[in-house]
Design a protein around this motif. Structure first.
Motif, PDB file in Angstrom:
ATOM      1  N   THR A  29       0.794  -1.196   0.119  1.00 26.84           N
ATOM      2  CA  THR A  29       0.054  -0.097   0.016  1.00 26.84           C
ATOM      3  C   THR A  29       0.894   1.213  -0.067  1.00 26.84           C
ATOM      4  OG1 THR A  29      -2.009  -1.445   1.373  1.00 26.84           O
ATOM      5  CG2 THR A  29      -1.916   1.258   1.073  1.00 26.84           C
ATOM      6  N   TRP A  32       2.259   1.606  -3.235  1.00 25.33           N
ATOM      7  CA  TRP A  32       1.271   2.151  -4.559  1.00 25.33           C
ATOM      8  C   TRP A  32       1.016   3.612  -4.254  1.00 25.33           C
ATOM      9  CZ3 TRP A  32      -0.788   0.099  -8.596  1.00 25.33           C
ATOM     10  CH2 TRP A  32      -1.985   0.696  -9.114  1.00 25.33           C
ATOM     11  N   HIS A  33       0.921   3.964  -3.175  1.00 23.72           N
ATOM     12  CA  HIS A  33       0.684   5.568  -3.104  1.00 23.72           C
ATOM     13  C   HIS A  33       2.158   6.348  -3.370  1.00 23.72           C
ATOM     14  CE1 HIS A  33      -3.235   5.393  -1.226  1.00 23.72           C
ATOM     15  NE2 HIS A  33      -2.551   4.500  -0.391  1.00 23.72           N
ATOM     16  N   SER A  37       3.600  10.014  -6.997  1.00 22.52           N
ATOM     17  CA  SER A  37       4.155  11.066  -6.364  1.00 22.52           C
ATOM     18  C   SER A  37       5.163  10.872  -4.990  1.00 22.52           C
ATOM     19  CB  SER A  37       3.033  11.906  -6.013  1.00 22.52           C
ATOM     20  OG  SER A  37       2.349  11.396  -4.954  1.00 22.52           O
ATOM     21  N   MET A  39       5.993  11.786  -1.372  1.00 20.91           N
ATOM     22  CA  MET A  39       5.204  12.124  -0.051  1.00 20.91           C
ATOM     23  C   MET A  39       5.884  12.388   0.975  1.00 20.91           C
ATOM     24  SD  MET A  39       1.925   9.623  -0.913  1.00 20.91           S
ATOM     25  CE  MET A  39       0.501  10.733  -1.327  1.00 20.91           C
ATOM     26  N   GLU A  43       1.559  12.988   4.762  1.00 17.03           N
ATOM     27  CA  GLU A  43       0.721  12.608   3.433  1.00 17.03           C
ATOM     28  C   GLU A  43       0.206  11.225   3.379  1.00 17.03           C
ATOM     29  OE1 GLU A  43       1.963  15.847   0.324  1.00 17.03           O
ATOM     30  OE2 GLU A  43       3.315  14.616   0.853  1.00 17.03           O
ATOM     31  N   LEU A  44       1.237  10.267   3.650  1.00  9.05           N
ATOM     32  CA  LEU A  44       1.155   8.881   3.847  1.00  9.05           C
ATOM     33  C   LEU A  44       0.163   8.432   4.775  1.00  9.05           C
ATOM     34  CD1 LEU A  44       4.499   7.664   3.122  1.00  9.05           C
ATOM     35  CD2 LEU A  44       2.648   7.280   1.458  1.00  9.05           C
ATOM     36  N   GLU A  45       0.345   8.937   6.002  1.00 11.45           N
ATOM     37  CA  GLU A  45      -0.662   8.737   7.084  1.00 11.45           C
ATOM     38  C   GLU A  45      -2.016   9.189   6.656  1.00 11.45           C
ATOM     39  OE1 GLU A  45       0.918   9.349  11.558  1.00 11.45           O
ATOM     40  OE2 GLU A  45       1.278  11.054  10.207  1.00 11.45           O
ATOM     41  N   LYS A  46      -2.193  10.121   5.885  1.00 13.55           N
ATOM     42  CA  LYS A  46      -3.611  10.701   5.599  1.00 13.55           C
ATOM     43  C   LYS A  46      -4.347   9.772   4.467  1.00 13.55           C
ATOM     44  CE  LYS A  46      -3.151  15.414   6.614  1.00 13.55           C
ATOM     45  NZ  LYS A  46      -2.690  16.524   5.967  1.00 13.55           N
ATOM     46  N   LYS A  47      -3.360   9.204   3.620  1.00 15.69           N
ATOM     47  CA  LYS A  47      -3.541   8.328   2.523  1.00 15.69           C
ATOM     48  C   LYS A  47      -3.982   6.627   2.855  1.00 15.69           C
ATOM     49  CE  LYS A  47      -2.867  10.584  -1.323  1.00 15.69           C
ATOM     50  NZ  LYS A  47      -4.121  10.944  -2.198  1.00 15.69           N
ATOM     51  N   ILE A  48      -3.154   6.369   4.284  1.00 12.32           N
ATOM     52  CA  ILE A  48      -3.416   5.185   4.796  1.00 12.32           C
ATOM     53  C   ILE A  48      -3.757   5.296   6.206  1.00 12.32           C
ATOM     54  CG2 ILE A  48      -2.274   2.837   5.148  1.00 12.32           C
ATOM     55  CD1 ILE A  48       0.062   3.974   3.086  1.00 12.32           C
TER      56      ILE A  48
END
Length: 116
Positions: A29, A32-33, A37, A39, A43-48
């Motif tokens: 995951t 994938w993020h 881009s 990050m 930002e990764l915390e917000k996406k996951i």
């Protein structure tokens, strides 16, 4: 190319090698993020949202040690750190895309099946 953490044996099963490098609940995951881009950690915390800070930091560190992720520190106040897929990490794009395609197909098929 970045130095990578060695795998236990040249005779190790290739699937075990893949699982060792990119296995776990969050590593695919995270990668994938990072496909499209660069990050920051937040930002990764917000996406996951379900990953803990501890697990995100641990997996990012492991991916960095494997040469999959590049960590860039900018000399600013406060410090700015960004993560991206390395050139070597980009060799996993077809694997990640196959996983995504398989997951979409599985979800579609599972939603078409009656509950048992």
């Amino acid at each position: 190319m970045e130095a990578r953490e060695p795998i236990a044996s040249d005779e190790q099963c290739p699937i075990e090698t893949v699982i060792h490098v990119v296995g776990g609940k969050w590593k695919p995951t995270i990668m994938w993020h990072l496909l499209d881009s660069t990050m920051r950690f937040s930002e990764l915390e917000k996406k996951i949202p379900n990953v803990t800070q501890k697990m995100l930091a641990q997996h990012l560190r492991e991916l960095e040690n494997q040469g999959i992720v590049t960590r860039t520190i900018y000399p600013s106040v406060p410090p700015k750190v960004e993560y991206s897929l390395s050139e070597y990490g980009r060799t996993l794009v077809p694997v990640l895309q196959s996983m995504c395609d398989w997951g979409r197909n599985h979800n579609r098929l599972a939603s078409d099946m009656p509950n048992r």
